[in-house]
Every structure is written in C-alpha cells, then in structure tokens.
Design a protein around this motif. Structure first.
Motif, short mmCIF file in Angstrom:
data_model
loop_
_atom_site.label_atom_id
_atom_site.label_comp_id
_atom_site.label_asym_id
_atom_site.label_seq_id
_atom_site.Cartn_x
_atom_site.Cartn_y
_atom_site.Cartn_z
N ALA A 92 11.90 5.49 -0.06
CA ALA A 92 13.24 5.85 0.27
C ALA A 92 14.27 4.53 0.35
N ALA A 93 14.26 3.63 -0.36
CA ALA A 93 15.52 2.61 -0.53
C ALA A 93 15.70 3.27 -1.72
N VAL A 113 11.10 -5.80 -2.88
CA VAL A 113 9.35 -6.46 -2.94
C VAL A 113 8.70 -6.65 -2.59
N VAL A 114 7.86 -6.85 -2.85
CA VAL A 114 6.76 -6.62 -1.89
C VAL A 114 5.81 -7.39 -2.54
N SER A 115 4.70 -8.04 -1.58
CA SER A 115 3.04 -9.09 -1.42
C SER A 115 2.80 -7.84 -1.39
N GLY A 158 0.62 -1.13 0.00
CA GLY A 158 0.39 0.38 -0.03
C GLY A 158 1.02 1.58 -0.07
N GLN A 159 0.37 2.14 0.66
CA GLN A 159 0.95 3.74 0.55
C GLN A 159 2.32 3.89 1.23
N LEU A 160 2.16 2.81 2.09
CA LEU A 160 3.86 2.57 3.14
C LEU A 160 4.26 1.45 3.12
N GLY A 161 4.09 0.69 1.72
CA GLY A 161 5.28 -0.19 0.60
C GLY A 161 5.79 1.18 -0.52
N ARG A 162 5.25 2.12 -0.73
CA ARG A 162 5.10 3.00 -1.74
C ARG A 162 6.07 4.03 -1.52
N ALA A 176 1.96 0.34 -4.09
CA ALA A 176 3.70 0.42 -4.98
C ALA A 176 4.24 0.39 -5.48
N SER A 177 3.85 -0.83 -6.21
CA SER A 177 4.01 -1.38 -7.94
C SER A 177 5.08 -0.59 -8.55
N PRO A 178 4.80 0.72 -8.86
CA PRO A 178 5.45 1.91 -9.46
C PRO A 178 7.45 1.98 -9.15
N VAL A 179 6.89 1.47 -7.54
CA VAL A 179 8.57 2.42 -7.55
C VAL A 179 9.18 0.85 -6.61
#
Length: 400
Positions: free
Chosen positions: A25-26, A34-36, A16-20, A44-47
């Motif tokens: 920041a990373a 890589v997120v699930s 979600g927005q936190l993963g984005r 989060a997928s675009p970043v």
C-alpha cells in the motif's frame, strides 16, 4: 505534509503479512518501508526496501530501524513499548500509535480498566492472579468464564473458556499460570469489528463488519454486517469512543460483541447478560487487523493505505465501501508443519471478481494464516450469496 522524491521512509516493527500488505500500500504513495523482524527474508521482504533482522524487543534492532526511518510504527503487539519510547527519544523519530497506547493494549486488564474508566461498555471482568481468584471470579460472574492471559496473547491466542471451578487449575496453567483476566461470557448475537482511523486531521471509521470465528480464529469477514441499522450506528459510536481513549495516529482494529436478545441467551449466564442489542468492546489492536483485509478491494482506500497515510502525516482517505464484500482466511489444513505448497489456486483465480492474497510464508502449520481471498459484489448482491461463494473457493484451497 509535502511529498518529495525520494519520499518518507516508514520503519515497521514486524515483517509478517501485515508488514507485507503495508509495503504494497505504501509504494503508490511514494513511501518506502524498512521492516524489522527476527525471521530472515520475512514475508514482507519482497515488497519493502530493506529488512533489519532482530527481535521485536531488541534495542539495537529498533535503534537501527529508528535511525533509518522518518516515522516508526508496528504491525505486531510483541513490539516493546519501553524500547520504542527510548529509541524515539534518542533519535527524534516519532512512533505511531503512541508507545503508551501499545503498553495499555498489551495488558488486557489495563485495557479493560481504561475502557471501563471512560464509560465504554465491556464484558464484566475480574483480575486473576491465582486459582482462588479464578474460582471467586467464576462465582461472581457466573460460570463459564472466558479466561485471558493479560500479556502475550493476540488474535485469540491466550484465551480459554473455563467451564467451572473444577477446571480452574488446568485452565490457569494453560494461559500461563498467573496474570490473567476472567471475563463474563457474553451471549452475543454476532461478532462485529470496526477499523478505526486516527489521522492528523481527525478520526474516521470504516464500515462496520461482521466477523465469523471458529476455535478463536477469524474465518470470514462480511461487509455490510448482517444486522439492523441501529446496531450499526451504535457499533460505530462505541468505536469512536474507543478511539477517543487512544493516543497516536494510525489504524486500530476494534472487535465488538452485538449482544443477543434474552430469548436467545443461555439461561446459565443470564445473570451477567447486558441488554439486548447492546454493543460491548471485546479487544482492540493498535494496527491493521485481519477483520479489515476486505477493505483492499472493498473500499476507496484500504486499511493499509490508511495506516500509512495516518502515521506519516498525510490526510486520511475515503473509507467508503464500494460494494458488498466478503473475505475468508486461507488457513493451514495440515496436521504438522511442512513446506507451504498451495493447491487449487488456478480454480480460485478463475472466479470473476475474486482476489487472492498470498502471504509468502515458507512453512504451513495447523491453522496458520497463509493468505486470504476476497469477493466483492457488483451492486446490491446478498452478502449470504457472496459468503457461500467465497467459502466454496476457500474450501477448494489446500496444502495437503
């Protein structure tokens, strides 16, 4: 830790927005994400480098994520601690914060009991398994009480005031029917929050922030908090005590109550009043938190960069506040779900020193968090003036 190219890969449960914002920041640190997430093409997928599509508690999903990462973390409390512990043991991929910390925080009764056992101040609370328990809790603590679902609630979800014994049946049914906690209502002066950090080289905290809620939803964050120095010092002290009870590296959102003075307290709940000026722990999130979004522009290092640093084993960064800073959430102002089209962005972005963060959610729902705006001062500006300005900007943004 030595950095290499390519750098370490961080697996994040939740996109979600936190993963984005973790992904944003990373990148400068050379850390790939890589997120699930169960939603294809999640916010989060675009970043981030890639997404594994699957439920937060699905073994195969988390196993694949662990196999592709050097370290695992999570940005949502719906991650399953047992599955995380299992895939960590099977793959050798460490998890931060520790799955047992997540297990404790997922259960509000267990969370409260752990703080009480450590001598950390919390509102009085009682376990509630049925309506009789709730009515007994109300008699002991004094009506009204705050009823909280033990599991499944976060960011205000699953919390409901219960005004009296006549409301007990309906209130308990609304939070799930059983497995709840009743807490004494706290006559607080204001709500505060501290973003705490546990890294490989110790612990640290970001400056104490004032949080403004309405309908159990965080609306604005104000830093510095509009309170006295002694209260700020006590809030930081309590936050550090909380960090001492938690295992695993990472950033933690620690929500606090600054108790009201007796003259401001409601006489109907005077029986459970703490001392004026006391700080009580409300809830803790084992992840970056909405109350810390202001740190992106307001501090030397944001809470998101700090979380990445901590979990992959890099030194913590400076938590110094650069200038007075306020932020306001952009919430869905619609009556029903519709495609997300935000009007007013041009006017908002014309305001000097204002930053806008768009979360990339395709649909807007009533009161859904869609983004936030942040405004920092240039020196010692009055935070009330900054807050008025950021509210004006936020109120000019609409999905209608």
């Amino acid at each position: 830790m030595e950095l290499t190219s390519p750098g370490p890969t961080l697996g994040v449960v939740g996109g979600g927005q936190l993963g984005r914002m973790l992904g944003e920041a990373a990148g400068p640190l050379g850390v790939e994400l890589v997120v699930s997430d169960p939603t294809p093409d999640c916010p989060a997928s675009p970043v981030v480098r890639d997404q594994v599509v699957g439920a937060f508690d699905d073994y195969e999903t988390l196993r694949e994520l662990a196999e592709r990462a050097d370290v695992l973390t999570y940005e949502i409390e719906l991650a399953d601690p047992d599955t995380l512990a299992r895939v960590s043991e099977e793959t050798g991929t460490p998890v931060h914060p520790d799955p047992d910390t997540l297990r404790t925080i997922q259960d509000k009764l267990r969370q409260n009991e752990s703080y009480a056992a450590a001598g950390i101040p919390t509102p009085e609370f009682r376990r509630v398994d049925d309506v009789a328990d709730l009515r007994a809790a109300g008699e002991e603590l004094g009506w009204p009480v705050m009823l909280k679902a033990r599991e499944g609630g976060y960011d205000g979800r699953g919390n409901l005031p219960c005004e009296g014994p006549e409301d007990a049946d309906a209130a308990l049914a609304e939070v799930g029917g059983e497995n709840a906690v009743a807490e004494a209502m706290v006559p607080f002066e204001r709500e505060l929050a501290v973003i705490g950090c546990r890294g490989p080289d110790g612990i640290d905290t970001f400056p104490v922030t004032e949080t403004v809620h309405r309908e159990e939803i965080l609306r604005e964050s104000v830093s510095p908090a509009r309170t006295d120095e002694a209260t700020l010092e006590r809030a930081e002290e309590v936050a550090r005590e909380v960090l001492g009870t938690l295992d695993g590296r990472g950033v933690y959102g620690i929500e606090l109550f600054e108790c009201a003075s007796p003259r401001d307290a409601d006489a109907s709940i005077e029986r459970s009043d703490p001392r004026a000026g006391d700080i009580l722990v409300n809830e803790v999130a084992p992840r970056p938190h909405n109350s810390g979004h202001w740190t992106i522009e307001g501090c030397d290092v944001s809470q998101f960069e700090q979380h990445v640093r901590a979990v992959v084993g890099l030194p913590l960064g400076s938590t110094r506040r650069r200038a007075p800073t306020v932020s306001a959430n952009i919430l869905g102002d619609v009556d029903e779900t519709r495609p997300a089209r935000l009007a007013g962005a041009d006017e908002a972005l014309s305001v000097p020193r204002l930053a806008m963060h768009w979360y990339g959610k395709r649909d807007v729902r009533p009161l859904r968090k869609m983004g936030h705006v942040t405004l920092s001062g240039e020196g010692d500006e009055d935070v009330d003036e900054l807050l008025d300005a950021v509210r004006t900007v936020r109120d000019g943004l609409t999905f209608r």
